[in-house]
Design a protein around this motif. Sequence first.
Motif, short mmCIF file in Angstrom:
data_model
loop_
_atom_site.label_atom_id
_atom_site.label_comp_id
_atom_site.label_asym_id
_atom_site.label_seq_id
_atom_site.Cartn_x
_atom_site.Cartn_y
_atom_site.Cartn_z
N GLY A 944 0.79 -1.22 0.00
CA GLY A 944 0.00 0.00 0.00
C GLY A 944 0.83 1.27 0.00
O GLY A 944 0.28 2.36 0.24
N SER A 945 2.12 1.18 -0.27
CA SER A 945 2.96 2.39 -0.34
C SER A 945 2.51 3.27 -1.49
O SER A 945 2.06 2.78 -2.52
N PHE A 946 2.64 4.57 -1.30
CA PHE A 946 2.27 5.48 -2.39
C PHE A 946 2.99 6.81 -2.23
O PHE A 946 3.40 7.20 -1.13
N VAL A 947 3.15 7.48 -3.35
CA VAL A 947 3.58 8.87 -3.40
C VAL A 947 2.49 9.62 -4.16
O VAL A 947 2.12 9.23 -5.26
N ARG A 948 1.99 10.69 -3.55
CA ARG A 948 0.83 11.37 -4.14
C ARG A 948 1.12 12.85 -4.33
O ARG A 948 1.58 13.52 -3.40
N LEU A 949 0.88 13.32 -5.55
CA LEU A 949 0.86 14.75 -5.79
C LEU A 949 -0.48 15.24 -5.26
O LEU A 949 -1.48 15.27 -5.97
N LYS A 950 -0.49 15.59 -3.99
CA LYS A 950 -1.73 15.81 -3.26
C LYS A 950 -2.44 17.09 -3.69
O LYS A 950 -3.65 17.09 -3.96
N THR A 951 -1.69 18.19 -3.74
CA THR A 951 -2.33 19.46 -4.05
C THR A 951 -1.38 20.33 -4.86
O THR A 951 -0.21 20.48 -4.51
N VAL A 952 -1.91 20.93 -5.92
CA VAL A 952 -1.19 21.96 -6.68
C VAL A 952 -2.13 23.15 -6.81
O VAL A 952 -3.26 23.01 -7.30
N THR A 953 -1.68 24.32 -6.32
CA THR A 953 -2.49 25.53 -6.38
C THR A 953 -1.70 26.65 -7.05
O THR A 953 -0.57 26.95 -6.65
N LEU A 954 -2.28 27.25 -8.06
CA LEU A 954 -1.70 28.39 -8.75
C LEU A 954 -2.63 29.58 -8.56
O LEU A 954 -3.82 29.51 -8.88
N GLY A 955 -2.08 30.66 -7.99
CA GLY A 955 -2.88 31.85 -7.72
C GLY A 955 -2.30 33.09 -8.36
O GLY A 955 -1.10 33.15 -8.68
N TYR A 956 -3.15 34.08 -8.52
CA TYR A 956 -2.72 35.36 -9.08
C TYR A 956 -3.42 36.48 -8.32
O TYR A 956 -4.65 36.48 -8.19
N THR A 957 -2.61 37.40 -7.78
CA THR A 957 -3.15 38.56 -7.08
C THR A 957 -3.37 39.67 -8.08
O THR A 957 -2.42 40.15 -8.73
N LEU A 958 -4.62 40.09 -8.21
CA LEU A 958 -4.96 41.13 -9.18
C LEU A 958 -4.46 42.49 -8.69
O LEU A 958 -4.44 42.75 -7.48
N PRO A 959 -4.06 43.37 -9.61
CA PRO A 959 -3.68 44.73 -9.19
C PRO A 959 -4.85 45.42 -8.50
O PRO A 959 -6.01 45.15 -8.80
N LYS A 960 -4.50 46.29 -7.55
CA LYS A 960 -5.55 46.99 -6.83
C LYS A 960 -6.33 47.90 -7.78
O LYS A 960 -5.76 48.54 -8.66
N PHE A 961 -7.65 47.91 -7.60
CA PHE A 961 -8.47 48.76 -8.45
C PHE A 961 -9.65 49.29 -7.65
O PHE A 961 -10.24 48.59 -6.83
N GLY A 962 -9.95 50.55 -7.87
CA GLY A 962 -11.11 51.16 -7.24
C GLY A 962 -10.90 51.44 -5.77
O GLY A 962 -9.90 51.07 -5.16
N LYS A 963 -11.87 52.10 -5.18
CA LYS A 963 -11.82 52.44 -3.76
C LYS A 963 -12.51 51.41 -2.89
O LYS A 963 -12.28 51.35 -1.69
N VAL A 964 -13.38 50.60 -3.50
CA VAL A 964 -14.16 49.65 -2.72
C VAL A 964 -13.42 48.34 -2.55
O VAL A 964 -13.28 47.83 -1.43
N VAL A 965 -12.93 47.79 -3.64
CA VAL A 965 -12.23 46.51 -3.59
C VAL A 965 -10.78 46.75 -3.19
O VAL A 965 -10.01 47.38 -3.93
N LYS A 966 -10.39 46.28 -2.02
CA LYS A 966 -9.04 46.49 -1.52
C LYS A 966 -8.07 45.40 -1.96
O LYS A 966 -6.87 45.63 -2.05
N SER A 967 -8.57 44.21 -2.19
CA SER A 967 -7.71 43.11 -2.64
C SER A 967 -8.54 42.13 -3.45
O SER A 967 -9.75 41.97 -3.22
N ALA A 968 -7.89 41.48 -4.39
CA ALA A 968 -8.58 40.50 -5.22
C ALA A 968 -7.57 39.49 -5.74
O ALA A 968 -6.44 39.85 -6.10
N SER A 969 -7.94 38.24 -5.75
CA SER A 969 -7.07 37.19 -6.27
C SER A 969 -7.91 36.06 -6.83
O SER A 969 -9.06 35.87 -6.42
N VAL A 970 -7.34 35.34 -7.75
CA VAL A 970 -7.97 34.16 -8.32
C VAL A 970 -7.00 33.00 -8.21
O VAL A 970 -5.77 33.19 -8.11
#
Length: 1021
Positions: A944-970
């Motif tokens: 039952g031995s295993f090696v698992r690529l469990k999680t890969v996450t790629l994110g991008y922080t959007l440039p700040k825009f407007g007065k209402v939205v202080k931070s945004a990322s996808v």
Amino acid sequence: MQKFTHLLLPAALALSLSAQAQTRQVTGTVLSATDRSPLPGVSVIIKGTTTGTSTDANGKFTLPVPTGNDPVLIFSFIGFEPTEARVGSNSVVEPVQLKEKTTELDDVVVVGYGTQRKRDVTGSVASISAEQVAETPIARVDQILQGRVSGVQVTQTNSEPGGNVSIRIRGTNSINTGNEPLFVVDGFPGGGDLNSINPSDIESVEILKDASATAIYGSRGANGVVLITTKKGKAGRNTINFEAYTGVQVVRNKYELMNAREFAEYLNDVQTQGNEGSASPLPLPYTQEQIDALGEGTDWQDEILRPARMSNYQLSFNGGNDETRYNLSFNYFDQQGIILNSGFQRGTIRLNLDRKISRKLSFSLASQIAGTLEKRALVNSQGGSFGGVLLDALRISPIVPVRDEFGQYVYSNSPLPYVEDVGNPVAYANKTKDNRTTGRGLFNVAGNYELLEGLTLRVTGGLDYRTTQADVYRPSDIFLGRLTNGSATRGETNRYSWLNENTLTYDRKLNENNALNVVAGLTFQRFYGNNFGTSVNNFFTNTLGSDNLALGANILTPNSGRYSNSLASYFGRVNYRLFEKYLFTFTMRADGSSRFGSNNKWGYFPSAAFAYRIIDEPFMKGLGFLSDLKLRLGYGVTGNQEIDNYQSLARYGADGYASGSNRLVGLVPLNIRNPDLRWESTAASNVGIDLAFLQNRISITADAYYKKTTDLLLRVSTPRTTGYPDIYLNAGSVQNKGVEFALNTTNFDSEKFSWNTNLNISFNRNEVLDLNGEYERFVGSSSSSLFVGSGLGQTSILRIGEPIGSFYGYEFDGLWQSVEEIRNSGTRTVVRPGDPRYRDLNGDGAITPVDRSIIGRAQPDFIYGVTNGFKYGNFNLSVFIQGVQGTDVLNLNRYELESGLTSTNKLQTVVNRWTPTNTDTTIPRAGSTIRRSTGIVNDVLEDGSFVRLKTVTLGYTLPKFGKVVKSASVYVTAQNLVTWTDYSGYDPEVNSFGSDNLSLNTDYNAFPSTRTFIAGLKLGF
């Protein structure tokens, strides 16, 4: 010359006026984020230029900035984290708050009944931050521990939505009692049922591993302690955060089964083998012409499994001022199961509130209301609770279609009597209801009053209330409902506990060289529960299902129950710091429990630890490459009380019998009284070292430990003359010893690019030392009930000198090839050519139970996890790999689908079964039942031995825009992306028996694991 000067002066004046017209004055204030006091001397520079100024004594500044653009100001100050602020068109910048720079050693970690600087911790404590929790979209909080903390093994025992995981911290201590750690949620101990906790609300998770850290929890600390702290409000600007993600889950792996043509040929082959020597042979089920016309048939796995969506929505409000701070969050989580009509839904509302009444008095509230719905697929057409509809999907003939020519569900399997009579799994999944609805309220209110300088009284009152309703209906027009003409079950279970804790904390730095922290407490906790259930069958209509039980003509005997137990405790802990480098911890807790015998109501659990910060010695100053060096030593005793209530008492239960048309009911004794029953006791020692190099760019934590659990709460068989099968006694012992390593490195760190790595690896060796005088004991849950009449028996053994989870069975030795070979071998076992052959270990010519041996072990050699985090500009990437090495899994699916029941579908491997012309194989002949009638064999025990690529996450922080939205990322996330393993089943990380200590790593149609793809969005306002 004078004339020339007269010409220059107007030009210079015009340029000066032009320059003034192109700049504007911006003012603002810079404060400390800690206490909001003004910060003088802060450097304020326009980003991308050398233009700047500094704050005055009141933290204020004035700076000319260019007009016509949107400049960014950079604020920096020694000892504080630099920060940026966008000016926009404003002439006044909102107050800027600078956070103090803290090294990792100055980070505060939560420990039992308090907090400590990481540099001052003497025990083995690991911490996971909110940022690490946020890296991986998860359904349950405990899943974040998987592969991320040394010494902690997390196994997904059931991949069904809402399914449980099993957690072992530094091995398995107990045989007949619980081995799960104690969970403490916002100071409320015993706050299990983690399905109702929203992971997005988590601020930090601390894992207390050694006895010096867990002894403060006394009788419940032997299996480790997991402290979960939820997010609190922060003083300053009010913020609103929103997060949403959605994704899809797909089956990671499937069994390769026979198609319709291959299964028809197999049934013919089975019948041919069975007809040999028969006085009344049955005809073959299919002609060759019929076989040739069959083709592929029905892939029941494809019919029962589906791509399943999942989604999560989180909205939170955070903020406050110096007097009042709040965090309010709303969450909805919805996960479909990959099996039809299964799924999990959760909705939560959390309010955490902190209120400072005066300089001395403050209050806090941690509260949550949650509701969950589980749609389950755990029952198969035989009514069994193992395998569920998936069991039928693997068994049913591929020759049978899902629906007939009229579009109606095919009722059951065919052709009878050549196949087992099982139901249509698609019909069962779509037409039955098996729901569990749970409502939970968790509230903890605390008041703090500073009696004297450094001396604080804290009084806490908490309530945890859970109610679960079961709602099951099986209609009369499916296979499982045929005998009962439809059946319904309704039930309700209520569990609640209240908590009162009273602690005094004295925390003072006595002088430059001495600091003291003392905690003393008195706590009370009481648990209550009740349940009720009833079943009805023989419905004349399926229209209302379980909504009107009066439509069922046959009411079965209802059941109900009630229980309570209580725990009273007093404890104390002393932390003493000498010269900032000699650290001492002493702890004592006394617990009194109603669960134990009248002669042993109280247990006592002491511990002591010492840490030496060698790095602070003068002789270490010349070693510039070494930034931290600390040695830790600890020893302590903790307990385990996880048994059912009333086991020390003489109990009676209801029983009855029929007398004519009446049912007579009375009481029967259930167990023998044991007034001496007491806690299991685990004595543990720990040696650890903390190292850091190159200004903490490289840090290493290493621990070695030894644990011995004595006075096991062991079920011991009693003589039949007593009238009872067994009794709980304090007898036997188990040991665990191991080493753990954690490595954190900052591989690259610049303004544009950074790369860090976290690695952990753990080795644990478990051994049974004593079994109340027995040398060995055969165990293995109720595996034999899975295969009635199979002779499978018990699959594991407890033996002195061996680990818990040792598989016990026969050794496969190939196949019998000829009558001559059988005759010449001298075997006394009735076999035929093509039957499996087993090693006759005692040489008596017969395969009997004494020929069994230990054929594998469930306990792994080591477990590990590696996380790499990258940042480049506004992009961030996290890659997490998890692994388990040196563990065995008992694949009961292969046991059944290769040579178990001859009347169910088979694995594709059986196409290569033994025949007189195909002898180079390990698959027995068609119709062979030798393996099934013998018991488990090592050829169905897999690595039952295993090696698992469990999680890969790629994110991008959007440039700040407007007065209402202080931070945004996808971001996008892939989970369980790739698994490298030799295991042939759905997944090597499995245990169909959940957290059962005596039947580890057993795979019998467990819910398949999934590969998941998610896309998400985060917004801050």
